[in-house]
Write an enzyme that holds these catalytic residues in place. Structure first.
Site, PDB file in Angstrom:
ATOM      1  N   GLU A 239     -66.287 -34.805 -47.697  1.00 16.78           N
ATOM      2  CA  GLU A 239     -66.758 -33.543 -48.264  1.00 16.78           C
ATOM      3  C   GLU A 239     -65.880 -32.401 -47.755  1.00 16.78           C
ATOM      4  OE1 GLU A 239     -71.011 -31.427 -49.066  1.00 16.78           O
ATOM      5  OE2 GLU A 239     -70.598 -32.006 -46.988  1.00 16.78           O
TER       6      GLU A 239
ATOM      7  N   CYS B 232     -73.465 -27.933 -51.921  1.00 16.00           N
ATOM      8  CA  CYS B 232     -73.615 -29.337 -51.535  1.00 16.00           C
ATOM      9  C   CYS B 232     -73.503 -30.276 -52.739  1.00 16.00           C
ATOM     10  CB  CYS B 232     -74.934 -29.558 -50.806  1.00 16.00           C
ATOM     11  SG  CYS B 232     -76.386 -28.998 -51.716  1.00 16.00           S
TER      12      CYS B 232
ATOM     13  N   GLU C  76     -81.447 -32.437 -45.825  1.00  9.81           N
ATOM     14  CA  GLU C  76     -80.662 -32.283 -47.062  1.00  9.81           C
ATOM     15  C   GLU C  76     -79.226 -32.084 -46.615  1.00  9.81           C
ATOM     16  OE1 GLU C  76     -78.361 -31.199 -49.628  1.00  9.81           O
ATOM     17  OE2 GLU C  76     -79.263 -29.211 -49.430  1.00  9.81           O
TER      18      GLU C  76
ATOM     19  N   GLY D   3     -76.866 -33.503 -39.322  1.00  6.78           N
ATOM     20  CA  GLY D   3     -78.091 -34.200 -39.678  1.00  6.78           C
ATOM     21  C   GLY D   3     -78.301 -35.449 -38.838  1.00  6.78           C
TER      22      GLY D   3
ATOM     23  N   LYS E 277     -84.441 -20.654 -38.252  1.00  7.04           N
ATOM     24  CA  LYS E 277     -83.151 -20.464 -37.590  1.00  7.04           C
ATOM     25  C   LYS E 277     -82.049 -20.453 -38.657  1.00  7.04           C
ATOM     26  CE  LYS E 277     -79.283 -21.187 -35.359  1.00  7.04           C
ATOM     27  NZ  LYS E 277     -77.996 -21.301 -36.095  1.00  7.04           N
TER      28      LYS E 277
ATOM     29  N   GLY F  14     -77.647 -28.934 -44.248  1.00 12.59           N
ATOM     30  CA  GLY F  14     -76.325 -28.732 -43.659  1.00 12.59           C
ATOM     31  C   GLY F  14     -75.510 -30.008 -43.730  1.00 12.59           C
ATOM     32  N   SER F  15     -74.602 -30.147 -42.805  1.00  4.75           N
ATOM     33  CA  SER F  15     -73.663 -31.273 -42.845  1.00  4.75           C
ATOM     34  C   SER F  15     -74.337 -32.569 -42.425  1.00  4.75           C
ATOM     35  CB  SER F  15     -72.475 -31.005 -41.924  1.00  4.75           C
ATOM     36  OG  SER F  15     -72.862 -31.093 -40.565  1.00  4.75           O
ATOM     37  N   THR F  16     -73.775 -33.680 -42.900  1.00  6.51           N
ATOM     38  CA  THR F  16     -74.286 -34.987 -42.529  1.00  6.51           C
ATOM     39  C   THR F  16     -74.113 -35.245 -41.038  1.00  6.51           C
ATOM     40  OG1 THR F  16     -73.948 -35.894 -44.736  1.00  6.51           O
ATOM     41  CG2 THR F  16     -74.006 -37.465 -42.922  1.00  6.51           C
TER      42      THR F  16
END
Length: 494
Positions: free
Chosen positions: A398, A301, A267, A250, A192, A245-247
């Protein structure tokens, strides 16, 4: 739709072909017929559309992947044949280098020179690396500390059906970096891509079919993360999710995975420090620090977004960084003279500008840059901010844009504390001629990768991942391929 005039005929033909979902070896339209516009970040124009996959499309893709894994030819395919297919896929991408590079630039905005000489070759090299792993996944024999005689061994078996969810900053590279080890381990896949940048991943599907992968082994479903991505993450027919992707997203996947306790590799974000000590080679350090934050318009990142410099060298370093920042030529990625492209979307441009505005409001000094550029596209100047405090948003959060916050440090003993003063722990860079000092500092910094006297270095054989809220697990190398396996112990009494 507005097609760019400065693309090759192969890329133009690629844009003219309809983009569809790849499910069970066939191209198909999404179940609901919905589509998403593809916007060129250099000018805001719509250049194509992609399928907006639904939960029903994910159901179809998971069912196909399960059949291919459990009873299809993939389950019994020799390791050498998997290796041949991966190598063939690498060859096919390499043969379409111009097309993949231009599509990547049109989707993401990055300079086409970078896409052509970094993204595509790195993707090809990664697939060839992973092809070499197909026949090298092994277990061990173990002793048994009990009365009697036993033969005890471990086996590594593919984890099963995996969902691969990739980001928009390096679309093709991210796709193959997950696809390679998953397929080498014997898994089947639902891929995806990020909704902002799906074109190269969907065209990767053409190469996958041409290479000869059996139906259902690789399925590609584009669409919104909140729809297709969420359905994939929650699906009980999926054994593992690998996400970059983003925390924030995640963390949401942890909840989505609890239904069947599917395995997760995450990650996530970073707020990586760059440290320049007083004895560093300043010429190299300045270039390295600038590339670390401004490459790919800061949409990396591991971007070195926090700079800590020995106080006596701070003014000199800042002056050098301003010269580098103002030397970039902003423009459309397809222009070969462009050295810094736009941000990926209007949303990302607004996000970055909001951080810069917040820094001004909190009393920081925008040394250079700090403005959106032009009335078309999503450009932001390379920006350096000083006079910051540790509690400011630009220091703590970030940004994912070309924004560097710079801080002088009087007491060098505080460097590790400053570097670790973040919820993240993805990467760090240290610049010094004293290798002993560098290693001692590296041991104190809580980050997954430490670069000494170099910018960020990566490769499919180098473990990659983060401490703290930068993620779970490691990609690449032995750790990366093992994450797509389950470990089984077999004990036989003799």
């Amino acid at each position: 739709m507005s097609l760019p005039i400065d693309v090759t005929e192969k890329t133009r033909a690629s844009l003219d072909r309809p983009f569809q979902l790849l499910i069970d070896g066939r191209w198909t339209d999404p179940d609901g017929g919905e589509r998403l516009d593809v916007v060129n970040p250099a000018d805001g124009g719509v250049i194509a559309s992609i399928p907006a996959g639904s939960a029903r499309d994910i159901d179809r893709a998971v069912a196909a992947a399960r059949r291919a894994f459990e009873s299809g030819p993939w389950a019994s395919l020799p390791a050498g044949e998997r290796a041949r297919l991966l190598w063939r896929l690498a060859d096919l991408i390499e043969a379409r280098k111009e097309e993949f590079a231009e599509l990547e630039t049109l989707d993401n905005g990055k300079p086409v020179t970078m896409a052509k000489w970094v993204d595509v070759p790195a993707s090809v090299a990664a697939l060839r690396y992973w092809s070499g792993w197909c026949g090298k996944i092994t277990g061990e024999t173990r002793s048994v500390d009990m009365p009697g005689e036993f033969l005890a061994m471990t086996l590594r078996e593919p984890v099963g059906v995996v969902g691969l969810i990739t980001p928009w900053n390096f679309p093709l590279m991210a796709a193959v970096s997950k696809l390679g080890p998953a397929l080498a381990a014997g898994c089947t896949v639902i891929l995806k891509p990020a909704e902002q940048t799906s074109m190269t991943t969907l065209r990767l599907g053409e190469a996958i079919l041409e290479a000869g992968f059996p139906p259902g082994v690789v399925n590609i479903v584009s669409g919104l993360g909140s729809v297709a991505g969420a359905a994939l993450a929650e699906h009980d027919g999926v054994d593992k999710i690998s996400f970059t992707g983003s925390t924030a997203v995640g963390k949401s996947l942890i909840g989505a995975a609890r239904g069947n306790l599917k395995r997760l590799t995450l990650e996530l974000g970073g707020k990586s420090p760059t440290i320049i000590l007083p004895d560093a080679d300043l010429k190299k350090a300045i270039i390295g620090a600038a590339q670390s934050i401004f490459l790919n318009s800061g949409q990396i990142c591991v971007a070195g977004s926090r700079l800590y410099v020995a106080q006596e060298k701070f003014d000199q370093v800042l002056e050098g960084l301003v010269k580098v920042a103002t030397s970039f030529r902003l423009g459309p990625g397809l222009d070969p003279t462009t050295t810094l492209g736009p941000l990926v979307s209007a949303t990302q441009q607004h996000r970055v500008m909001d951080y810069i505005d917040s820094a001004r409001a909190e009393g920081a000094n925008v040394v250079t840059g700090g403005k959106a550029v032009g009335d078309r596209g999503y450009f932001v100047e390379p920006t350096i901010i000083s006079d910051v405090t540790p509690d400011m948003r630009v220091v703590r959060e970030e940004i994912f844009g070309p924004v560097l916050v710079a801080t002088p440090v009087a007491d060098l003993d505080e460097l590790a504390t400053l570097a670790n003063d973040t919820v993240y722990g993805l990467s760090a860079s240290i610049w010094t001629r004293d290798i002993s000092t560098a290693y001692k500092l590296a041991r104190k910094i809580k980050a997954g990768t430490i670069n000494i006297n170099t910018g960020s270095v990566a490769g499919p054989n180098l473990p990659f991942g983060g401490f703290k809220q930068s993620g779970w697990g490691r990609e690449n190398g032995t750790d990366g391929i093992n994450s797509f396996t389950e470990l089984k112990t077999v004990i036989t009494g003799l």
